[in-house]
Design a protein around this motif. Structure first.
Motif, short mmCIF file in Angstrom:
data_model
loop_
_atom_site.label_atom_id
_atom_site.label_comp_id
_atom_site.label_asym_id
_atom_site.label_seq_id
_atom_site.Cartn_x
_atom_site.Cartn_y
_atom_site.Cartn_z
N VAL A 16 39.78 31.25 39.03
CA VAL A 16 40.52 32.59 39.00
C VAL A 16 41.90 32.26 39.47
N THR A 17 42.07 31.42 40.31
CA THR A 17 43.48 31.19 40.82
C THR A 17 44.54 30.70 39.74
N ASP A 18 43.87 30.12 38.71
CA ASP A 18 44.79 29.71 37.34
C ASP A 18 45.16 31.00 36.59
N TYR A 19 44.54 32.12 36.93
CA TYR A 19 44.77 33.39 36.14
C TYR A 19 45.51 34.34 37.13
N GLY A 20 45.93 33.92 38.33
CA GLY A 20 46.69 34.92 39.14
C GLY A 20 45.78 35.93 39.79
N ILE A 21 44.32 35.56 39.64
CA ILE A 21 43.22 36.82 40.30
C ILE A 21 42.90 36.36 41.41
N GLU A 22 43.39 37.33 42.48
CA GLU A 22 42.79 37.19 43.82
C GLU A 22 41.88 37.62 44.45
N ILE A 23 41.14 36.93 45.26
CA ILE A 23 39.55 37.37 45.74
C ILE A 23 39.97 37.71 47.37
N PRO A 24 39.94 39.04 47.60
CA PRO A 24 40.37 39.52 49.13
C PRO A 24 39.31 38.55 49.84
N SER A 25 40.21 38.17 51.23
CA SER A 25 39.46 37.25 52.26
C SER A 25 38.27 37.90 52.71
N VAL A 26 37.97 39.39 52.75
CA VAL A 26 36.58 39.89 52.95
C VAL A 26 35.42 39.56 52.23
N VAL A 27 35.68 39.12 50.85
CA VAL A 27 34.66 38.73 50.15
C VAL A 27 34.62 37.20 49.61
N SER A 28 35.75 36.49 50.05
CA SER A 28 35.78 35.38 49.55
C SER A 28 34.66 34.36 49.77
N LYS A 29 33.78 34.46 50.53
CA LYS A 29 32.75 33.62 50.78
C LYS A 29 31.74 34.13 49.80
N LYS A 30 31.69 35.13 49.29
CA LYS A 30 30.31 35.78 48.45
C LYS A 30 30.74 35.76 46.95
N VAL A 31 32.15 35.49 46.73
CA VAL A 31 32.46 35.44 45.32
C VAL A 31 33.18 34.11 45.08
N SER A 32 32.63 33.40 43.84
CA SER A 32 33.03 32.08 43.36
C SER A 32 34.34 32.33 42.84
N LYS A 33 35.29 31.17 43.25
CA LYS A 33 36.45 31.18 42.51
C LYS A 33 36.37 30.42 41.22
N LYS A 34 35.27 29.71 40.84
CA LYS A 34 35.03 29.43 39.62
C LYS A 34 34.17 30.23 38.92
N VAL A 35 34.39 30.91 37.79
CA VAL A 35 33.65 31.49 37.16
C VAL A 35 33.22 30.99 35.82
N ASN A 36 31.88 30.90 35.64
CA ASN A 36 31.31 30.28 34.34
C ASN A 36 31.26 31.27 33.35
N LEU A 37 31.87 30.97 32.15
CA LEU A 37 31.78 31.80 30.87
C LEU A 37 30.55 31.18 30.00
N ASP A 38 29.69 31.99 29.48
CA ASP A 38 28.61 31.65 28.28
C ASP A 38 28.81 32.32 27.32
N CYS A 39 29.44 31.91 25.93
CA CYS A 39 29.76 32.77 25.04
C CYS A 39 28.96 32.46 23.66
N ASN A 40 28.50 33.43 23.15
CA ASN A 40 27.53 33.27 22.08
C ASN A 40 27.95 34.20 20.82
N PHE A 41 28.16 33.74 19.62
CA PHE A 41 28.72 34.49 18.48
C PHE A 41 27.75 34.21 17.31
N ILE A 42 27.45 35.15 16.48
CA ILE A 42 26.87 35.11 15.21
C ILE A 42 27.73 35.67 14.23
N LEU A 43 28.46 34.73 13.57
CA LEU A 43 29.45 35.36 12.73
C LEU A 43 29.07 35.45 11.12
N LYS A 44 29.22 36.33 10.56
CA LYS A 44 28.94 36.71 9.37
C LYS A 44 30.11 36.74 8.35
#
Length: 180
Positions: free
Chosen positions: A152-180
């Motif tokens: 998230v830091t690569d994209y300038g997204i800040e995680i408030p310190s209050v929840v910083s231990k509860k939210v990962s700074k690394k976000v996993n993205l799983d993409c699925n597309f069925i193209l017609k």
């Protein structure tokens, strides 16, 4: 909102300059997860992602409206849109890339791996992405699956310190597309 999605999809389609066969979906899915062990799951799914594949060139583009991500807990969704991705200011995420050595004629009912390289634009920042994409043919359709993580830091997204231990700074993205 549907009108905006349609306009964005038309712009996305028009951005391809190469004349060739296209496969498209407007119902692709991206699941994001930013959970941290021992804390509440932070996971959302967007089932209205537009994805276009130029079958002759391997060019692939995807567009996700950020307000399309749905969380199990409404407050998480509100914080995601207002405090993290600021979806009113940055309403979409766009990926533009290319499948290396893509050849539609070599696709079969079994997944084949291709290297997918491109750029992800999110929160006003653009970063290079390289990942593996699994692709197979199902009848006349092409199924594309990929997953990768972003910081998230690569994209300038800040995680408030209050929840910083509860939210990962690394976000996993799983993409699925069925193209017609």
């Amino acid at each position: 909102m549907k009108k905006i999605s349609l306009i964005i999809a038309v712009i996305l389609l028009a951005s391809f300059t190469t004349q060739g066969d296209k496969k498209i979906t407007k119902t692709g899915t991206i699941t994001l997860e930013a959970s941290v062990p021992t804390f509440e799951e932070i996971k959302a799914k967007n089932s209205g992602v537009t994805c276009v594949l130029q079958t002759k060139t391997g060019d692939l583009q995807a567009l996700a409206l950020l307000k399309g991500f749905k969380f199990k807990i409404a407050l998480m969704e509100e914080h995601f849109n207002e405090n993290y991705v600021e979806s009113d200011k940055y309403p979409k995420a766009v990926f533009k890339g290319k499948l290396e050595n893509f050849d539609e004629s070599k696709l079969s009912a079994t997944f084949k791996e291709y290297t997918l390289k491109g750029k992800l634009e999110l929160h006003g920042k653009t970063k290079d992405i390289t990942t593996l994409a699994k692709i197979k043919k199902t009848g006349a359709d092409i199924e594309v699956k990929t997953n990768f993580a972003i910081n998230v830091t690569d994209y300038g997204i800040e995680i408030p310190s209050v929840v910083s231990k509860k939210v990962s700074k690394k976000v996993n993205l799983d993409c699925n597309f069925i193209l017609k």
